[in-house]
Design a protein around this motif. Structure first.
Motif, mmCIF file in Angstrom:
data_model
loop_
_atom_site.group_PDB
_atom_site.id
_atom_site.type_symbol
_atom_site.label_atom_id
_atom_site.label_comp_id
_atom_site.label_asym_id
_atom_site.label_seq_id
_atom_site.Cartn_x
_atom_site.Cartn_y
_atom_site.Cartn_z
ATOM 1 N N VAL A 95 0.921 -1.295 0.014
ATOM 2 C CA VAL A 95 -0.065 -0.036 0.228
ATOM 3 C C VAL A 95 0.872 1.349 0.123
ATOM 4 N N ASP A 96 0.164 2.230 -0.357
ATOM 5 C CA ASP A 96 0.934 3.584 -0.251
ATOM 6 C C ASP A 96 1.087 4.185 0.715
ATOM 7 N N ALA A 97 0.197 4.216 1.765
ATOM 8 C CA ALA A 97 -0.163 4.950 3.173
ATOM 9 C C ALA A 97 -0.867 3.990 3.865
ATOM 10 N N VAL A 98 -0.778 4.459 5.138
ATOM 11 C CA VAL A 98 -1.759 3.535 6.053
ATOM 12 C C VAL A 98 -2.261 4.670 6.892
ATOM 13 N N VAL A 99 -3.648 4.527 7.314
ATOM 14 C CA VAL A 99 -4.347 5.213 8.111
ATOM 15 C C VAL A 99 -4.606 4.231 9.546
ATOM 16 N N ALA A 100 -3.911 4.692 10.627
ATOM 17 C CA ALA A 100 -4.024 4.220 11.784
ATOM 18 C C ALA A 100 -5.065 4.622 12.661
ATOM 19 N N GLU A 101 -5.961 4.012 12.998
ATOM 20 C CA GLU A 101 -7.325 4.433 13.794
ATOM 21 C C GLU A 101 -7.243 3.796 15.072
ATOM 22 N N GLY A 102 -7.323 4.917 16.012
ATOM 23 C CA GLY A 102 -7.540 4.523 17.519
ATOM 24 C C GLY A 102 -8.757 4.071 17.883
ATOM 25 N N PHE A 103 -8.698 3.551 19.266
ATOM 26 C CA PHE A 103 -9.881 3.244 19.990
ATOM 27 C C PHE A 103 -11.103 4.199 19.875
ATOM 28 N N GLU A 104 -10.864 5.439 19.868
ATOM 29 C CA GLU A 104 -11.818 6.350 20.062
ATOM 30 C C GLU A 104 -12.681 6.581 18.940
ATOM 31 N N ALA A 105 -12.327 5.863 17.855
ATOM 32 C CA ALA A 105 -13.119 6.037 16.617
ATOM 33 C C ALA A 105 -14.407 5.321 16.676
ATOM 34 N N GLY A 106 -15.404 5.518 15.530
ATOM 35 C CA GLY A 106 -16.797 5.144 15.454
ATOM 36 C C GLY A 106 -16.864 3.751 14.824
ATOM 37 N N VAL A 131 3.069 2.949 15.330
ATOM 38 C CA VAL A 131 2.987 2.487 14.046
ATOM 39 C C VAL A 131 3.890 3.481 13.103
ATOM 40 N N ARG A 132 4.303 4.600 13.599
ATOM 41 C CA ARG A 132 5.146 5.575 13.066
ATOM 42 C C ARG A 132 6.565 5.001 13.073
ATOM 43 N N ASP A 133 6.887 4.334 14.295
ATOM 44 C CA ASP A 133 8.275 3.401 14.277
ATOM 45 C C ASP A 133 8.282 2.227 13.720
ATOM 46 N N ALA A 134 7.334 1.679 13.376
ATOM 47 C CA ALA A 134 7.241 0.498 12.622
ATOM 48 C C ALA A 134 7.270 0.490 11.158
ATOM 49 N N ILE A 135 6.695 1.570 10.589
ATOM 50 C CA ILE A 135 6.721 1.769 9.017
ATOM 51 C C ILE A 135 7.134 2.801 8.518
ATOM 52 N N SER A 136 7.652 2.747 7.052
ATOM 53 C CA SER A 136 8.448 3.789 6.493
ATOM 54 C C SER A 136 7.511 4.824 5.593
ATOM 55 N N ILE A 137 6.380 4.098 5.236
ATOM 56 C CA ILE A 137 5.276 5.004 4.223
ATOM 57 C C ILE A 137 4.531 5.924 4.852
ATOM 58 N N PRO A 138 3.736 6.709 4.297
ATOM 59 C CA PRO A 138 3.287 7.684 4.773
ATOM 60 C C PRO A 138 2.065 7.130 5.866
ATOM 61 N N LEU A 139 1.847 8.112 6.947
ATOM 62 C CA LEU A 139 1.027 7.658 7.995
ATOM 63 C C LEU A 139 -0.068 8.622 8.280
ATOM 64 N N ILE A 140 -1.439 8.378 8.199
ATOM 65 C CA ILE A 140 -2.550 9.254 8.642
ATOM 66 C C ILE A 140 -3.337 8.885 9.640
ATOM 67 N N ALA A 141 -3.338 9.723 10.705
ATOM 68 C CA ALA A 141 -3.877 9.482 11.941
ATOM 69 C C ALA A 141 -5.449 9.485 11.938
ATOM 70 N N ALA A 142 -6.600 8.811 12.789
ATOM 71 C CA ALA A 142 -7.757 8.703 12.944
ATOM 72 C C ALA A 142 -8.238 8.080 14.266
ATOM 73 N N GLY A 143 -9.032 8.683 14.732
ATOM 74 C CA GLY A 143 -9.732 8.244 16.003
ATOM 75 C C GLY A 143 -9.504 9.441 16.815
ATOM 76 N N GLY A 144 -10.760 10.066 17.136
ATOM 77 C CA GLY A 144 -10.793 11.198 18.241
ATOM 78 C C GLY A 144 -10.257 12.429 17.618
ATOM 79 N N ILE A 145 -10.044 12.507 16.416
ATOM 80 C CA ILE A 145 -9.640 13.697 15.671
ATOM 81 C C ILE A 145 -10.808 14.696 14.922
ATOM 82 N N GLY A 146 -10.773 15.884 15.413
ATOM 83 C CA GLY A 146 -11.886 16.594 14.887
ATOM 84 C C GLY A 146 -11.745 18.239 14.891
ATOM 85 N N SER A 147 -10.296 18.427 15.252
ATOM 86 C CA SER A 147 -9.993 19.667 15.076
ATOM 87 C C SER A 147 -8.546 20.166 14.832
#
Length: 315
Positions: free
Chosen positions: A134-145, A162-178
């Motif tokens: 894959v070209d990038a990963v979305v890592a989604e935390g427990f706060e997500a729906g 996850v950042r420490d484990a992979i080299s490809i672009p990382l997108i964060a999700a879960g509890g983010i709204g601001s």
């Protein structure tokens, strides 16, 4: 204003590293095109669409925006061959896959010039996604729906691991709204954010008005992760949730829970607005959402707060 650039904006050719999640019954062409037109990356949620409906939404989205947009495809859903054929036929350039094995379709999509991103909830699956190409990963935390991990790893803990484990672009999700949480995600190692709940209550969201109003009236503690025997999701507590809770407490089987969930529970709640018997799936950040805004307003608000806070910290 294109004075910001990182691996996520370059990968998708977008202005801001803000991605709208592909949420079932919320993420149609109106929402996706509005987010893309505002400088983020809009996503059509294929999970609640039959193949012919998905094709219609893709075609309408192409008419409504000349900017990049994507399609989110839950890999455990039926008719996957037809869905992927439509994506190729309609020349969709970006696909977010979720809820399944990324090795199944990543090579097929990439061979056809499509950018592929996979949604994960653990370091283990982030590594598997990277190995799948894959070209990038979305890592989604427990706060997500949705797509909650059984490990219950929060975004604060998950992103740096996850950042420490992979080299490809990382997108964060879960509890983010601001913008504040976007900046926090960047500090943790993310290069972009995926926002679901706040866009679920946008003007352009296809969710029912009853559902939107219930979200902006919700308070801390009104949501809980359940259905772990099936696919863990975070739900607003209502009569349907109480039925699920009672069944789980007495040790109901997967088959019984699946029958209780049925095929229409999320549609009943999110799209049709039945707040008692519907599955009201939403993230924990819903408690902080107190108004219905346009998608463009959300993108600008998030970016301006992020930009202002970053400048104040770095000055």
């Amino acid at each position: 204003m294109k004075d910001f650039s990182n691996r996520v904006t370059e990968l998708f050719n977008i202005q801001y590293p803000i991605i709208q999640a592909g949420m079932v019954w919320c993420s149609g062409w109106r929402l996706a095109s509005a987010v893309s037109n505002a400088g983020g990356l809009g996503i059509i949620g294929a999970g609640s669409m039959r193949p012919e409906i998905l094709q219609e939404h893709i075609q309408k989205c192409k008419q409504a925006t000349d900017r990049p947009f994507g399609v989110n495809v839950p890999l455990l859903y039926p008719e996957m061959d037809r869905i992927m054929a439509i994506i190729v036929e309609e020349k969709v350039r970006i696909v977010f896959t979720s809820a399944g094995n990324p090795t199944l379709w990543t090579a097929f999509l990439k061979e056809r010039g499509i950018t592929v991103v996979h949604v994960v909830s653990s370091v283990k699956f982030a590594l598997k996604a990277q190995q799948a190409g894959v070209d990038a990963v979305v890592a989604e935390g427990f706060e997500a729906g949705g797509h909650n991990g059984r490990e219950e790893t929060t975004t604060l803990v998950l992103i740096p691991m996850v950042r420490d484990a992979i080299s490809i672009p990382l997108i964060a999700a879960g509890g983010i709204g601001s913008g504040r949480t976007m900046l926090a995600a960047e500090v943790l190692g993310a290069e972009g954010v995926q926002i679901g709940s706040r866009f679920a209550v946008s003007v352009e969201s296809s969710a029912h008005e009853n559902f939107k109003q219930r979200i902006i009236q919700s308070n801390e503690g009104d949501t809980v992760v359940t259905l772990k025997q099936l696919t863990p999701v975070r739900l607003i507590k209502n009569k349907f949730y109480q039925k699920v809770q009672e069944a789980e407490w007495r040790g109901a089987s997967k088959e019984e829970l699946d029958g209780l969930l049925g095929k229409r529970r999320s549609k009943t709640g999110i799209f049709e607005g039945d707040l008692d018997e519907g599955e009201l799936e939403i993230g924990q950040v819903s408690a902080a959402l107190k108004k219905i805004e346009t998608a463009a307003g959300i993108v600008q608000s998030v970016w301006e707060e992020y930009d202002s806070l970053k400048k104040s910290i770095c000055s």
